[in-house]
Design a protein around this motif. Structure first.
Motif, PDB file in Angstrom:
ATOM      1  N   ILE A 155      57.843  33.269 -48.190  1.00 20.71           N
ATOM      2  CA  ILE A 155      57.323  33.220 -49.561  1.00 20.71           C
ATOM      3  C   ILE A 155      58.358  33.881 -50.462  1.00 20.71           C
ATOM      4  N   SER A 156      58.614  33.286 -51.615  1.00 19.99           N
ATOM      5  CA  SER A 156      59.646  33.817 -52.517  1.00 19.99           C
ATOM      6  C   SER A 156      59.201  35.158 -53.100  1.00 19.99           C
ATOM      7  N   LYS A 157      60.185  35.958 -53.480  1.00 22.68           N
ATOM      8  CA  LYS A 157      59.928  37.236 -54.153  1.00 22.68           C
ATOM      9  C   LYS A 157      58.967  37.039 -55.332  1.00 22.68           C
ATOM     10  N   LYS A 158      59.197  35.999 -56.119  1.00 19.88           N
ATOM     11  CA  LYS A 158      58.357  35.768 -57.296  1.00 19.88           C
ATOM     12  C   LYS A 158      56.889  35.561 -56.906  1.00 19.88           C
ATOM     13  N   HIS A 159      56.670  34.747 -55.913  1.00 22.39           N
ATOM     14  CA  HIS A 159      55.278  34.504 -55.524  1.00 22.39           C
ATOM     15  C   HIS A 159      54.659  35.727 -54.859  1.00 22.39           C
ATOM     16  N   LYS A 160      55.474  36.521 -54.181  1.00 19.74           N
ATOM     17  CA  LYS A 160      54.944  37.768 -53.603  1.00 19.74           C
ATOM     18  C   LYS A 160      54.524  38.738 -54.702  1.00 19.74           C
ATOM     19  N   GLU A 161      55.319  38.819 -55.760  1.00 19.39           N
ATOM     20  CA  GLU A 161      54.952  39.720 -56.860  1.00 19.39           C
ATOM     21  C   GLU A 161      53.673  39.226 -57.554  1.00 19.39           C
ATOM     22  N   LEU A 162      53.528  37.912 -57.682  1.00 17.55           N
ATOM     23  CA  LEU A 162      52.287  37.373 -58.255  1.00 17.55           C
ATOM     24  C   LEU A 162      51.103  37.692 -57.341  1.00 17.55           C
ATOM     25  N   MET A 163      51.309  37.644 -56.019  1.00 14.29           N
ATOM     26  CA  MET A 163      50.263  38.023 -55.069  1.00 14.29           C
ATOM     27  C   MET A 163      49.908  39.497 -55.216  1.00 14.29           C
ATOM     28  N   GLY A 164      50.951  40.323 -55.349  1.00  9.72           N
ATOM     29  CA  GLY A 164      50.719  41.758 -55.529  1.00  9.72           C
ATOM     30  C   GLY A 164      49.920  42.027 -56.797  1.00  9.72           C
ATOM     31  N   LEU A 165      50.213  41.254 -57.840  1.00  7.07           N
ATOM     32  CA  LEU A 165      49.476  41.412 -59.098  1.00  7.07           C
ATOM     33  C   LEU A 165      48.003  41.023 -58.914  1.00  7.07           C
ATOM     34  N   ALA A 166      47.775  39.901 -58.237  1.00  5.25           N
ATOM     35  CA  ALA A 166      46.390  39.451 -58.022  1.00  5.25           C
ATOM     36  C   ALA A 166      45.607  40.481 -57.198  1.00  5.25           C
ATOM     37  N   ILE A 167      46.241  41.024 -56.151  1.00  3.61           N
ATOM     38  CA  ILE A 167      45.600  42.071 -55.339  1.00  3.61           C
ATOM     39  C   ILE A 167      45.299  43.303 -56.191  1.00  3.61           C
ATOM     40  N   SER A 168      46.222  43.661 -57.063  1.00  8.10           N
ATOM     41  CA  SER A 168      46.045  44.858 -57.894  1.00  8.10           C
ATOM     42  C   SER A 168      44.852  44.703 -58.832  1.00  8.10           C
ATOM     43  N   LEU A 169      44.630  43.480 -59.313  1.00  9.17           N
ATOM     44  CA  LEU A 169      43.442  43.216 -60.136  1.00  9.17           C
ATOM     45  C   LEU A 169      42.191  43.344 -59.280  1.00  9.17           C
ATOM     46  N   ALA A 170      42.182  42.646 -58.154  1.00 11.40           N
ATOM     47  CA  ALA A 170      40.978  42.609 -57.314  1.00 11.40           C
ATOM     48  C   ALA A 170      40.608  43.995 -56.784  1.00 11.40           C
ATOM     49  N   THR A 171      41.637  44.841 -56.550  1.00 10.23           N
ATOM     50  CA  THR A 171      41.367  46.185 -56.033  1.00 10.23           C
ATOM     51  C   THR A 171      41.330  47.230 -57.157  1.00 10.23           C
ATOM     52  N   ARG A 172      41.500  46.787 -58.379  1.00  8.23           N
ATOM     53  CA  ARG A 172      41.334  47.624 -59.567  1.00  8.23           C
ATOM     54  C   ARG A 172      42.256  48.843 -59.585  1.00  8.23           C
ATOM     55  N   CYS A 173      43.558  48.570 -59.497  1.00  7.07           N
ATOM     56  CA  CYS A 173      44.560  49.648 -59.483  1.00  7.07           C
ATOM     57  C   CYS A 173      45.529  49.435 -60.639  1.00  7.07           C
ATOM     58  N   ASN A 174      45.341  50.188 -61.734  1.00  6.17           N
ATOM     59  CA  ASN A 174      46.148  49.963 -62.936  1.00  6.17           C
ATOM     60  C   ASN A 174      47.631  50.234 -62.724  1.00  6.17           C
ATOM     61  N   GLU A 175      47.974  51.330 -62.057  1.00  3.54           N
ATOM     62  CA  GLU A 175      49.393  51.607 -61.823  1.00  3.54           C
ATOM     63  C   GLU A 175      50.023  50.477 -61.003  1.00  3.54           C
ATOM     64  N   CYS A 176      49.270  49.946 -60.033  1.00  3.55           N
ATOM     65  CA  CYS A 176      49.764  48.827 -59.222  1.00  3.55           C
ATOM     66  C   CYS A 176      49.955  47.593 -60.101  1.00  3.55           C
ATOM     67  N   ILE A 177      49.057  47.372 -61.070  1.00  3.68           N
ATOM     68  CA  ILE A 177      49.183  46.234 -61.989  1.00  3.68           C
ATOM     69  C   ILE A 177      50.500  46.330 -62.749  1.00  3.68           C
ATOM     70  N   LEU A 178      50.776  47.511 -63.301  1.00  5.41           N
ATOM     71  CA  LEU A 178      52.025  47.667 -64.054  1.00  5.41           C
ATOM     72  C   LEU A 178      53.229  47.431 -63.146  1.00  5.41           C
ATOM     73  N   TYR A 179      53.194  48.001 -61.947  1.00  4.66           N
ATOM     74  CA  TYR A 179      54.301  47.872 -60.999  1.00  4.66           C
ATOM     75  C   TYR A 179      54.581  46.395 -60.694  1.00  4.66           C
ATOM     76  N   HIS A 180      53.525  45.614 -60.464  1.00  2.33           N
ATOM     77  CA  HIS A 180      53.741  44.207 -60.108  1.00  2.33           C
ATOM     78  C   HIS A 180      53.992  43.330 -61.336  1.00  2.33           C
ATOM     79  N   LEU A 181      53.510  43.727 -62.508  1.00  2.00           N
ATOM     80  CA  LEU A 181      53.912  43.016 -63.741  1.00  2.00           C
ATOM     81  C   LEU A 181      55.425  43.119 -63.914  1.00  2.00           C
ATOM     82  N   GLU A 182      55.967  44.322 -63.717  1.00  2.00           N
ATOM     83  CA  GLU A 182      57.417  44.495 -63.782  1.00  2.00           C
ATOM     84  C   GLU A 182      58.103  43.609 -62.734  1.00  2.00           C
ATOM     85  N   GLY A 183      57.540  43.615 -61.528  1.00  2.00           N
ATOM     86  CA  GLY A 183      58.112  42.801 -60.442  1.00  2.00           C
ATOM     87  C   GLY A 183      58.065  41.316 -60.774  1.00  2.00           C
ATOM     88  N   CYS A 184      56.963  40.864 -61.359  1.00  2.00           N
ATOM     89  CA  CYS A 184      56.822  39.455 -61.745  1.00  2.00           C
ATOM     90  C   CYS A 184      57.880  39.073 -62.774  1.00  2.00           C
TER      91      CYS A 184
END
Lengths: 110, 110, 110, 110, 110, 110
Positions: free
Chosen positions: A40-69
């Motif tokens: 899986i490409s880096k881009k799609h992994k970062e989008l996955m990380g973002l989706a997980i961060s929403l579902a698990t309700r982790c704001n710092e993780c959201i910011l981290y993966h938004l940057e990654g995206c």
């Protein structure tokens, strides 16, 4: 807190943790490997990380993966679709985190 | 339960729910739209759904998205990478769900 | 917020809750009994409370049990090991809480 | 499932996972290191793992750490205190897991 | 943040989300329908929403349903009972959210 | 498992727990008090408990509160509305639990 303040805090305390115990360097390295370009490409992994961060309700993780995206050249539509996948999975209790995601996305894209 | 038994149970009670109240048809339709091909491909959305299912520890969701991944032609390496992203996000308490994912993946690919 | 501000807020609203309804006094008393010295020492119970607070991602709980650990004479190495147990259980989504733990631990030990 | 069946299933699929991807060997090794004798004894770490497993409602994790507690010579009173710490932290929604813990503890001590 | 600031932020970013993607309008509409007067009254639904917000530890959701409870003429005793149901379900890790609920309730009733 | 088997298992191990440690009698008594008729009626409290059980994805809790709802004379429409409130709060990862709720509701009303 602004994006810059949140990033600075993250870097500062990741450093404190790595200096306190080698576990945190090992865990961090494992996390980096999982998110590296692969089947899986880096881009799609970062989008996955973002989706997980929403579902698990982790704001710092959201910011981290938004940057990654954004670093991996994900566009606005892809990021919004990842947020939607997190919200439908985690329900209305993820709405505060969705608001945070749009707030910080505006700041990052400004 | 086998994959077939789990699928049959899912279909049976989704039908019961839709017949009991129109809410479930509307929620289901919204979920289907979120997972449809779009800025992110159906395949990558199913991989995202799988990663979220690991991180949130939902076995029935894991089976549902494993089916979705295979239907969308995701290969074994992509599926394993999605599982890894869910596990590193959710930690060792996701291990029982990772075992379930590999168990059902073997059954689906047999 | 500083440690002192967080403690003051906790005390103020615990009082409000106890005055509003006897349930909160009873629940609080039960919680205190569970954490009292027993077959497991107070110190190890506080370390357990800290590990749970990491795994369940509750910052106020982290601060509460950091104070408990230090009051019960847990040393830095023990506290770091409890944090690590929480992080490996709960995965990378606990990292923001681990950073908070190290931040507040520095403040408490200063 | 009996304790023996659950252990066999765990071993079988941990092996499948390790063979599928080196990540699972690395994550498992890191988990083992975190739970090794250190500033906190192996016994107290297993009791912590048990308490976390209750609070996060993971039955397979409960069995795994019950075995770890007994192997590290934790006694019945210590195990019950760890369960209580998990239940007071996680509330009445952990009761099904507390019942499971006592069920499997009886089986392991028989 | 004050109640007013939290409400303003919520409205602002709900608007951003609805403008970004029709999904958020549809999800919001579905949520509104679920909470409308029906077999269960609006008041009791808002009390249920409050109890869920405690048990799932979502502060923004707590404020949203406190407003809903007061708008639907729930009284102080009913609101406190809903908070207690959330706390006993979710355990001591919900205490920070219970404090938040009493804090904001004071502000709303002032 | 059938409803009867689940109830029997619950009673058996609640008894084991109460005999093992007085904590479980005290926690159980506190839980009973929270759910007793008060400012909010027993029926509406059971419906709240059901909604929380959906949102927190606890099947044994769902069965327990379905029994409580029926004993308190909640009707089918009220029960379905409580399930919907749990599902919209907790998202699509609660669907397996919603299916379980309808499955057991059919069995209890047969």
């Amino acid at each position: 807190m602004t994006v810059e303040e949140m990033k600075e805090y993250r870097l500062q305390y990741n450093k404190v943790m790595v200096e306190a115990d080698s576990f945190f360097a090992e865990f961090g390295k494992l996390d980096d490997k999982v998110y590296a370009d692969g089947a899986i490409s880096k881009k799609h992994k970062e989008l996955m990380g973002l989706a997980i961060s929403l579902a698990t309700r982790c704001n710092e993780c959201i910011l981290y993966h938004l940057e990654g995206c954004l670093n991996a050249k994900a566009n606005f539509s892809e990021i919004v679709e990842a947020i939607k996948i997190g919200v439908i999975a985690g329900g209305s209790i993820t709405y505060p985190n969705a608001r945070f995601a749009f707030d910080k996305l505006q700041e990052l894209m400004a």
